[in-house]
Design an enzyme around this catalytic site. Structure first.
Site, short mmCIF file in Angstrom:
data_model
loop_
_atom_site.label_atom_id
_atom_site.label_comp_id
_atom_site.label_asym_id
_atom_site.label_seq_id
_atom_site.Cartn_x
_atom_site.Cartn_y
_atom_site.Cartn_z
N TYR A 1 48.16 37.84 39.91
CA TYR A 1 46.76 38.21 40.09
C TYR A 1 46.34 39.25 39.06
O TYR A 1 45.33 39.11 38.37
CB TYR A 1 46.53 38.74 41.51
CG TYR A 1 45.13 39.22 41.75
CD1 TYR A 1 44.08 38.32 41.85
CD2 TYR A 1 44.85 40.58 41.87
CE1 TYR A 1 42.78 38.76 42.08
CE2 TYR A 1 43.56 41.02 42.10
CZ TYR A 1 42.53 40.11 42.20
OH TYR A 1 41.25 40.56 42.41
N THR B 1 39.71 44.40 38.47
CA THR B 1 40.43 44.96 39.61
C THR B 1 41.30 46.12 39.15
O THR B 1 41.68 46.21 37.98
CB THR B 1 41.32 43.89 40.27
OG1 THR B 1 42.08 44.49 41.33
CG2 THR B 1 42.29 43.27 39.28
#
Length: 156
Positions: free
Chosen positions: A55, A15
């Site tokens: 995250y 990501t």
């Protein structure tokens, strides 16, 4: 993999959250949008990692493992760092899967909240294009690297 003689590359989907806040790059206002002052072409793969959320930290740790498995053990690895992926069977919520959320809300006549002033730019990538990129890298020999996938979309 090494003991079994498997030579296929390891593909990891990471990501852009591994880059953190990137406050050192500076933001400038351009015609109708914001952009990074020192990164006119977007974020390159060599950008330092700087985790700023659980995250980002979890994805970044795995990202680094995959890179290190290449460096230490010679496994063929590819890390893809992408932003918003959208497509079939995406269950959208306002804060996660926002592209699907926009479509769902529009179909149901629900209001859509735009945060900020509308000049924020978001990268989005259709899952079919992402899968195609993975396939091409895999079939193309899959040399070890990391790749930031950036496709631009902005509010018109």
């Amino acid at each position: 993999m090494r003991q079994a003689g498997i030579t296929s590359p390891v593909l990891y989907s990471s990501t852009n959250k591994v880059y953190g806040e990137m406050t050192e790059t500076g933001v400038v206002e351009q015609q109708g949008r914001y952009a990074y002052k020192s990164l006119p072409s977007g974020v390159a793969e060599g950008q330092n990692l700087d985790f700023h959320s659980p995250y980002g930290c979890s994805k970044g740790a795995a990202d680094q493992y995959v890179i290190d498995y290449h460096r230490i053990y010679g496994l063929r690895t590819i890390v893809f760092r992408q932003s918003c992926i959208y497509g079939y069977r995406q269950f959208g919520a306002e804060d996660q899967g926002w592209v699907a959320w926009f479509m769902i809300a529009a179909q149901l006549g629900r209001p859509i909240t735009i945060y900020g002033d509308g000049k924020q730019v978001r990268d989005i990538l259709f899952i079919g294009r992402f899968a195609g990129r993975l396939r091409r890298r895999f079939l193309g020999g899959g040399r070890s690297d990391r790749k930031s996938l950036q496709y631009r979309w902005r509010n018109q």
